[in-house]
Design a protein around this motif. Structure first.
Motif: not given
Length: 114
Positions: A52, A60-65, A67-69, A71
């Motif tokens: 992240a 913010t930006n997240y790895a797909d793995s 994302k949503g879990r 923060t």
């Protein structure tokens, strides 16, 4: 010299949560606040990978793995960056490192049991 110290790792069951913290020392708050910060992780036998990132403006930006879990957040008044990790999975097991334009810290171990 800027030092990054990660904390908050541990052993948790799948589905659980952890909150990682990273403290940056040796740098003024004004400089810290303009830097992009991130979290990376390295599992045994694997390359270190991006998790992240948070910009100076709070985007913010997240790895797909994750994302949503997960923060990522920051507190510029305290020179801190955080990673809230929810719904943890065994594949999240790794050493987690916070990252900025400074030397890497030692990381904090996160182990998720199934």
């Amino acid at each position: 010299q800027v030092q990054l110290v990660e904390s908050g790792g541990g052993l948790v069951q799948a589905g659980g949560s952890l909150r990682l913290s990273c403290a940056a020392s040796g740098i003024s708050r004004s400089i810290f606040s303009i830097k992009y910060l991130g979290w990376y992780r390295q599992a045994p036998g694997k390359q270190r990978e991006f998790v992240a990132q948070i910009t100076s403006g709070g985007n913010t930006n997240y790895a797909d793995s994750v994302k949503g879990r997960f923060t990522i957040s920051r507190d510029n008044a305290k020179n801190m960056v955080y990673l809230q990790m929810n719904s943890l999975k065994p594949e999240d097991t790794a050493v987690y490192y916070c990252n900025g334009p400074w030397p890497w810290g030692r990381g904090t171990q996160v182990t998720v049991s199934s």
